[in-house]
Design an enzyme around this catalytic site. Structure first.
Site, PDB file in Angstrom:
ATOM      1  N   HIS A  50      -6.992  -4.334  35.483  1.00 30.23           N
ATOM      2  CA  HIS A  50      -6.654  -2.911  35.334  1.00 30.23           C
ATOM      3  C   HIS A  50      -5.498  -2.717  34.351  1.00 30.23           C
ATOM      4  O   HIS A  50      -4.781  -1.727  34.433  1.00 30.23           O
ATOM      5  CB  HIS A  50      -6.287  -2.268  36.688  1.00 30.23           C
TER       6      HIS A  50
ATOM      7  N   SER B  11       2.510   1.328   5.945  1.00 29.81           N
ATOM      8  CA  SER B  11       2.203   2.747   5.998  1.00 29.81           C
ATOM      9  C   SER B  11       2.700   3.398   4.725  1.00 29.81           C
ATOM     10  O   SER B  11       3.740   3.010   4.182  1.00 29.81           O
ATOM     11  CB  SER B  11       2.880   3.377   7.216  1.00 29.81           C
TER      12      SER B  11
ATOM     13  N   LYS C 265       6.648   0.525   9.222  1.00 27.02           N
ATOM     14  CA  LYS C 265       5.391   0.138   9.872  1.00 27.02           C
ATOM     15  C   LYS C 265       4.811  -1.184   9.370  1.00 27.02           C
ATOM     16  O   LYS C 265       4.881  -1.501   8.196  1.00 27.02           O
ATOM     17  CB  LYS C 265       4.328   1.228   9.653  1.00 27.02           C
TER      18      LYS C 265
ATOM     19  N   GLU D  74      -7.758  -4.195  13.798  1.00 22.95           N
ATOM     20  CA  GLU D  74      -8.311  -2.873  14.122  1.00 22.95           C
ATOM     21  C   GLU D  74      -9.702  -2.700  13.527  1.00 22.95           C
ATOM     22  O   GLU D  74     -10.599  -2.124  14.141  1.00 22.95           O
ATOM     23  CB  GLU D  74      -7.409  -1.769  13.566  1.00 22.95           C
TER      24      GLU D  74
END
Ligand code: ARG
Length: 507
Positions: free
Chosen positions: A168, A289, A295, A302
């Site tokens: 979980h 970024s 960043k 991804e």
């Protein structure tokens, strides 16, 4: 005709293999709509080798004159060499089969007209796709094995790192990092097995089925199968020309492979967050970024996660295209190739990217160690310990819960409670047992106790590493044992030049 229109569907020189019964010309827009050349061009090698095998058989069986068969085979070999070398552009025809035949006619003249004896594009395209896919399955299996080897090396390099295990997405019980990494290795192992299984059903020769019903010519299908290294010939000509199960099975296996890669990638994205901080990704596989200077994004991971969606789409495309189609060949089936090729390209690119991501990963021991505190992940251990001393597990669970509450109030870890503190909770505990309990509730103690087969105890994980190495070795010997097609042996080398110069990728 200017350069922009030359070799396009509205070019009058556009090659087609029919026309006798037609008076009108094909509408250029329909020609552009129905052509498959931009997609099936990458089957050129399979198509030419298939034709070489077919012509060889026609000549040996006396179905066409032997000298014609020889000129056909010779011409096809030259064409293959020139396409490979990038000097013969694939253009100006309805599909790859038409292109090859037209190129052959331009080269050797009339004998080219005998190549299509006892054959149709329907058994031809099914043969091409199966032949091509067999090669691609072997490549994807090899890349999957390579990724397993990266996971194996990472597991071997971190034999004693303990991380929180989650259910979980809540900290649950500590596990070895190696155990966690090997979980993905076994998913990939099943993917390899599924791909090998798909290979078995792809390895069937349709050629000789002709358009749908078979052929009156005395063909030797077994000979063609042997020349092309197919394990067997199809049993039913209608099925052989209309079946795309093999493509569905491959794309289904690729979709599940992508789902596995996507789970691994998703976990890496999570681990790379400041909130988790388990890993640092190397600069070589991260991006920045355009607006936020601080960043560092886990882009590659991804995208692996995201690209799984494409292959699930490819699977849906194939299943939706096939459903309800009457026997035998229908033009709908021309749509199969784009989905299969996309699944191949996406799986290959993702396997490769994932390997680079894993190569560039660094585990942050300090953060991971800190995350082993505060989660009371040894609580099950305490309950199990009390149960082993005779307390019914339900009561042991209740008691362990109270110990967790106590530790929390004291601001201590379970393994930091003294024997006296433990003994307040149960008369079952003597001093030695209470001390053992503290040890058992520590991350090392909890991990060490999981000695059940397949558990995370170090000795079980060591066995698992051995089993993983053996599984990889078995897959590697499968790859090595896949036979090359005899027609391929005399054919020009498949890799004559730099990859960019090869015409089989993209339209
Ligand atoms: N371009 C077709 C395909 O990809 C080849 C088979 C065409 N057969 C036909 N009868 N039109 O499926």
């Amino acid at each position: 005709m200017d350069d922009a229109t030359r070799g396009r569907p509205h070019d009058p020189a556009w090659a087609r293999l029919w026309g006798g019964r037609f008076r009108g010309e094909l509408d250029p827009q329909i020609a552009a709509f129905t052509t498959s050349l931009p997609v099936d061009r990458r089957l050129y090698r399979a198509d030419i080798l298939g034709s070489i095998a077919h012509a060889t058989m026609l000549g040996r069986r006396g179905i066409i004159p032997a000298p014609d068969a020889e000129r056909i085979v010779q011409g096809l070999r030259e064409i293959l060499g020139e396409i490979d070398a990038g000097v013969l552009p694939i253009q100006g025809a309805e599909d790859i089969h038409t292109f090859v035949e037209a190129a052959l006619r331009a080269r050797i003249g009339e004998p080219a007209g005998r190549l299509h004896t006892a054959r149709s594009r329907n058994d031809q395209v099914a043969t091409d796709l199966r032949f091509y896919l067999k090669g691609e399955i072997v490549k994807i299996v090899s890349r999957t094995i390579a990724l397993q080897q990266v996971l194996l090396a990472l597991a071997e390099a971190h034999p004693s790192v303990i991380i929180p295990g989650y259910t979980h997405l809540q900290r649950a019980q500590p596990v070895l990092l190696a155990h966690h990494l090997l979980a993905y290795l076994w998913m990939l192992q099943r993917d390899v097995e599924r791909l090998r299984d798909a290979f078995v059903r792809t390895d069937v020769l349709p050629l000789g089925s002709a358009a749908l019903a078979g052929t009156p010519h005395p063909v030797d299908r077994q000979m063609v199968a042997e020349l092309l290294a197919f394990a067997r010939v199809s049993e039913n000509s209608l099925d052989a020309t209309a079946d795309r199960d093999f493509a569905v099975e491959f794309v289904a296996a690729a979709a599940l492979l992508m789902v596995h890669l996507s789970r691994l990638a998703g976990e890496i994205v999570l681990w790379a967050t400041s909130e988790f901080g388990f890993v640092e990704l190397s600069d070589t596989i991260s991006t920045g970024s355009s607006i936020m200077p601080q960043k560092k994004n886990p882009d590659a991971a991804e995208l692996v996660r995201g690209k799984a969606a494409r292959v699930l789409g490819d699977l849906t495309t194939l299943l939706a295209m096939l459903r309800g189609l009457p026997l035998a060949y229908n033009s709908d089936m021309q749509e199969d190739k784009e989905a299969v090729f996309d699944a191949i390209d996406t799986a290959n690119a993702s396997l490769h990217a994932m390997g680079l991501v894993l190569h560039g990963i660094r585990f942050n021991r300090e953060v991971i160690d800190a995350r082993l505190r505060g989660g009371f992940m040894g609580a099950t251990e305490i309950a199990d310990h009390l149960a082993r001393r005779g307390l019914p597990f339900r009561q042991a669970h209740e008691l362990a819960g109270r110990i967790v509450l106590y530790a929390q109030e004291q601001g201590k870890e379970l393994w930091e409670l003294s024997p006296e503190e433990y003994r307040q909770f149960s008369p079952l505990l003597d001093a030695a047992a209470a001390a053992a309990l503290a040890d058992a509730a520590s991350p090392t103690g909890a991990v060490a106790s999981k000695r059940s087969a397949g558990g995370t105890a170090p000795e079980r994980v060591a066995e698992q590493l051995g089993a993983a190495r053996a599984a990889i070795a078995r897959s590697l010997s499968w790859v090595a044992a896949v036979p090359a097609a005899p027609v391929e042996r005399e054919a020009p080398s498949p890799h004559p030049g730099p990859a960019q110069a090869r015409p089989d990728h993209g339209a």
